[in-house]
Design a protein around this motif. Sequence first.
Motif, PDB file in Angstrom:
ATOM      1  N   LEU A  50     -27.638 -50.697 -29.640  1.00 13.79           N
ATOM      2  CA  LEU A  50     -27.629 -49.233 -29.619  1.00 13.79           C
ATOM      3  C   LEU A  50     -28.770 -48.693 -28.750  1.00 13.79           C
ATOM      4  CD1 LEU A  50     -26.842 -48.459 -33.360  1.00 13.79           C
ATOM      5  CD2 LEU A  50     -25.275 -48.489 -31.417  1.00 13.79           C
ATOM      6  N   VAL A  51     -29.890 -49.394 -28.764  1.00 11.94           N
ATOM      7  CA  VAL A  51     -31.021 -48.984 -27.925  1.00 11.94           C
ATOM      8  C   VAL A  51     -30.627 -49.092 -26.459  1.00 11.94           C
ATOM      9  CG1 VAL A  51     -33.387 -49.531 -27.240  1.00 11.94           C
ATOM     10  CG2 VAL A  51     -32.739 -49.621 -29.659  1.00 11.94           C
ATOM     11  N   PHE A  52     -30.072 -50.230 -26.073  1.00 15.50           N
ATOM     12  CA  PHE A  52     -29.623 -50.395 -24.686  1.00 15.50           C
ATOM     13  C   PHE A  52     -28.574 -49.343 -24.319  1.00 15.50           C
ATOM     14  CE2 PHE A  52     -30.726 -55.148 -24.821  1.00 15.50           C
ATOM     15  CZ  PHE A  52     -31.861 -54.983 -24.044  1.00 15.50           C
ATOM     16  N   ALA A  53     -27.628 -49.114 -25.216  1.00 14.88           N
ATOM     17  CA  ALA A  53     -26.562 -48.149 -24.949  1.00 14.88           C
ATOM     18  C   ALA A  53     -27.117 -46.727 -24.793  1.00 14.88           C
ATOM     19  CB  ALA A  53     -25.518 -48.191 -26.060  1.00 14.88           C
ATOM     20  N   LYS A  54     -28.132 -46.406 -25.543  1.00 13.89           N
ATOM     21  CA  LYS A  54     -28.729 -45.067 -25.459  1.00 13.89           C
ATOM     22  C   LYS A  54     -29.546 -44.902 -24.180  1.00 13.89           C
ATOM     23  CE  LYS A  54     -30.087 -41.075 -27.114  1.00 13.89           C
ATOM     24  NZ  LYS A  54     -29.216 -39.938 -27.069  1.00 13.89           N
ATOM     25  N   LEU A  55     -30.327 -45.924 -23.837  1.00 13.36           N
ATOM     26  CA  LEU A  55     -31.225 -45.814 -22.689  1.00 13.36           C
ATOM     27  C   LEU A  55     -30.545 -46.085 -21.348  1.00 13.36           C
ATOM     28  CD1 LEU A  55     -34.382 -47.572 -24.175  1.00 13.36           C
ATOM     29  CD2 LEU A  55     -33.957 -45.112 -23.940  1.00 13.36           C
ATOM     30  N   GLU A  56     -29.545 -46.939 -21.357  1.00  5.86           N
ATOM     31  CA  GLU A  56     -28.880 -47.365 -20.112  1.00  5.86           C
ATOM     32  C   GLU A  56     -27.363 -47.335 -20.303  1.00  5.86           C
ATOM     33  OE1 GLU A  56     -30.027 -48.275 -17.142  1.00  5.86           O
ATOM     34  OE2 GLU A  56     -32.188 -48.286 -17.544  1.00  5.86           O
ATOM     35  N   VAL A  65     -24.535 -46.225 -18.856  1.00 10.21           N
ATOM     36  CA  VAL A  65     -23.564 -46.643 -17.847  1.00 10.21           C
ATOM     37  C   VAL A  65     -23.684 -48.141 -17.561  1.00 10.21           C
ATOM     38  CG1 VAL A  65     -22.840 -46.341 -15.442  1.00 10.21           C
ATOM     39  CG2 VAL A  65     -23.424 -44.344 -16.836  1.00 10.21           C
ATOM     40  N   ARG A  66     -24.900 -48.610 -17.349  1.00  9.89           N
ATOM     41  CA  ARG A  66     -25.096 -50.036 -17.075  1.00  9.89           C
ATOM     42  C   ARG A  66     -24.677 -50.886 -18.275  1.00  9.89           C
ATOM     43  NH1 ARG A  66     -31.054 -50.678 -14.805  1.00  9.89           N
ATOM     44  NH2 ARG A  66     -30.580 -52.871 -15.116  1.00  9.89           N
ATOM     45  N   TYR A  67     -24.984 -50.402 -19.471  1.00 10.61           N
ATOM     46  CA  TYR A  67     -24.658 -51.186 -20.660  1.00 10.61           C
ATOM     47  C   TYR A  67     -23.146 -51.226 -20.895  1.00 10.61           C
ATOM     48  CZ  TYR A  67     -25.613 -53.640 -24.962  1.00 10.61           C
ATOM     49  OH  TYR A  67     -25.677 -54.596 -25.936  1.00 10.61           O
ATOM     50  N   GLU A  68     -22.461 -50.138 -20.637  1.00  7.33           N
ATOM     51  CA  GLU A  68     -21.002 -50.147 -20.759  1.00  7.33           C
ATOM     52  C   GLU A  68     -20.395 -51.181 -19.822  1.00  7.33           C
ATOM     53  OE1 GLU A  68     -19.668 -46.108 -20.182  1.00  7.33           O
ATOM     54  OE2 GLU A  68     -20.376 -45.500 -22.162  1.00  7.33           O
ATOM     55  N   GLY A  69     -20.981 -51.314 -18.640  1.00  6.68           N
ATOM     56  CA  GLY A  69     -20.529 -52.335 -17.699  1.00  6.68           C
ATOM     57  C   GLY A  69     -20.730 -53.736 -18.250  1.00  6.68           C
ATOM     58  N   LEU A  70     -21.872 -53.960 -18.886  1.00  2.00           N
ATOM     59  CA  LEU A  70     -22.132 -55.277 -19.491  1.00  2.00           C
ATOM     60  C   LEU A  70     -21.142 -55.563 -20.614  1.00  2.00           C
ATOM     61  CD1 LEU A  70     -26.034 -55.454 -19.753  1.00  2.00           C
ATOM     62  CD2 LEU A  70     -24.547 -56.224 -17.892  1.00  2.00           C
ATOM     63  N   VAL A 101     -31.302 -58.927 -29.390  1.00  2.75           N
ATOM     64  CA  VAL A 101     -31.903 -59.623 -30.524  1.00  2.75           C
ATOM     65  C   VAL A 101     -33.440 -59.574 -30.463  1.00  2.75           C
ATOM     66  CG1 VAL A 101     -32.002 -61.986 -29.617  1.00  2.75           C
ATOM     67  CG2 VAL A 101     -31.496 -61.609 -32.022  1.00  2.75           C
ATOM     68  N   GLU A 102     -33.997 -59.200 -29.317  1.00  2.00           N
ATOM     69  CA  GLU A 102     -35.441 -58.982 -29.179  1.00  2.00           C
ATOM     70  C   GLU A 102     -35.792 -57.501 -29.351  1.00  2.00           C
ATOM     71  OE1 GLU A 102     -36.443 -62.416 -25.880  1.00  2.00           O
ATOM     72  OE2 GLU A 102     -35.459 -60.576 -25.216  1.00  2.00           O
ATOM     73  N   VAL A 103     -34.921 -56.639 -28.872  1.00  2.00           N
ATOM     74  CA  VAL A 103     -35.171 -55.202 -28.926  1.00  2.00           C
ATOM     75  C   VAL A 103     -35.026 -54.673 -30.359  1.00  2.00           C
ATOM     76  CG1 VAL A 103     -34.357 -52.946 -28.109  1.00  2.00           C
ATOM     77  CG2 VAL A 103     -34.486 -54.876 -26.522  1.00  2.00           C
ATOM     78  N   GLY A 104     -34.045 -55.175 -31.092  1.00  2.00           N
ATOM     79  CA  GLY A 104     -33.822 -54.728 -32.465  1.00  2.00           C
ATOM     80  C   GLY A 104     -35.035 -54.908 -33.362  1.00  2.00           C
ATOM     81  N   PRO A 105     -35.616 -56.105 -33.411  1.00  2.00           N
ATOM     82  CA  PRO A 105     -36.807 -56.294 -34.241  1.00  2.00           C
ATOM     83  C   PRO A 105     -37.984 -55.422 -33.806  1.00  2.00           C
ATOM     84  CG  PRO A 105     -35.886 -58.399 -33.635  1.00  2.00           C
ATOM     85  CD  PRO A 105     -35.140 -57.358 -32.863  1.00  2.00           C
ATOM     86  N   TRP A 106     -38.106 -55.226 -32.504  1.00  2.00           N
ATOM     87  CA  TRP A 106     -39.170 -54.340 -32.001  1.00  2.00           C
ATOM     88  C   TRP A 106     -38.994 -52.944 -32.590  1.00  2.00           C
ATOM     89  CZ3 TRP A 106     -38.388 -49.921 -29.074  1.00  2.00           C
ATOM     90  CH2 TRP A 106     -39.551 -49.291 -28.621  1.00  2.00           C
ATOM     91  N   LEU A 107     -37.761 -52.442 -32.562  1.00  2.00           N
ATOM     92  CA  LEU A 107     -37.483 -51.110 -33.097  1.00  2.00           C
ATOM     93  C   LEU A 107     -37.738 -51.061 -34.605  1.00  2.00           C
ATOM     94  CD1 LEU A 107     -36.412 -48.242 -32.579  1.00  2.00           C
ATOM     95  CD2 LEU A 107     -34.116 -49.143 -33.039  1.00  2.00           C
ATOM     96  N   LEU A 108     -37.269 -52.054 -35.324  1.00  2.00           N
ATOM     97  CA  LEU A 108     -37.468 -52.086 -36.774  1.00  2.00           C
ATOM     98  C   LEU A 108     -38.947 -52.150 -37.133  1.00  2.00           C
ATOM     99  CD1 LEU A 108     -34.571 -54.466 -37.854  1.00  2.00           C
ATOM    100  CD2 LEU A 108     -34.644 -51.959 -37.971  1.00  2.00           C
ATOM    101  N   GLN A 109     -39.702 -52.873 -36.334  1.00  2.00           N
ATOM    102  CA  GLN A 109     -41.153 -52.938 -36.570  1.00  2.00           C
ATOM    103  C   GLN A 109     -41.787 -51.575 -36.335  1.00  2.00           C
ATOM    104  OE1 GLN A 109     -42.909 -56.095 -34.263  1.00  2.00           O
ATOM    105  NE2 GLN A 109     -43.881 -56.896 -36.100  1.00  2.00           N
ATOM    106  N   ARG A 110     -41.360 -50.887 -35.289  1.00  2.00           N
ATOM    107  CA  ARG A 110     -41.877 -49.542 -35.008  1.00  2.00           C
ATOM    108  C   ARG A 110     -41.534 -48.576 -36.134  1.00  2.00           C
ATOM    109  NH1 ARG A 110     -44.444 -47.720 -30.483  1.00  2.00           N
ATOM    110  NH2 ARG A 110     -43.240 -45.826 -30.682  1.00  2.00           N
ATOM    111  N   TRP A 111     -40.408 -48.789 -36.770  1.00  2.00           N
ATOM    112  CA  TRP A 111     -39.999 -47.957 -37.901  1.00  2.00           C
ATOM    113  C   TRP A 111     -40.647 -48.400 -39.209  1.00  2.00           C
ATOM    114  CZ3 TRP A 111     -33.996 -47.850 -36.919  1.00  2.00           C
ATOM    115  CH2 TRP A 111     -33.719 -46.957 -35.885  1.00  2.00           C
TER     116      TRP A 111
END
Length: 166
Positions: free
Chosen positions: A32-38, A40-45, A69-79
Amino acid sequence: SAIAAQELCATKMVGHREEAFLAALLQDIGMLVFAKLERVRYEGLLCRACGDHYRLASLELETFGSEHVEVGPWLLQRWQMPEWLVKVVGASHDLRPIVPQESEGLPFLTAVVALSGLFADIWLHADPGSATDRLRREAAAVFGAGAIDVDQTCAQLLASAPQISS
């Protein structure tokens, strides 16, 4: 995958059903982080991955330099989420075999969550047959041959779909 994780805990007759549900629900939050920030590029992926979750992770690494799988834990830690949740989400692609002394606790929970993602992949993959075959192989490798009845668990998930969707 959250319902699959809960079912796997029930099948193995251990606790942690709520923890497994939550961790499986959040295991792909990095997507969801990738989809929010990028977007168009993420939809392509997503299109290029054709529903193959592990192919998607490889494409993420190639494109963004990290996987969900790296970005998710980073976000959860920030929360400021609990450390166990951060660890399980971060290891949600880790399909290590479970040894008997690990039938409880974090290694078990991590294995359940990782396997739950493969159950979800059956409904998302362009080739459900190959996704099912992979699930069978991984379930046998992680929990031992015959320990998880993939067909029965899939039937339970399918039967619970109407109730879940409401």
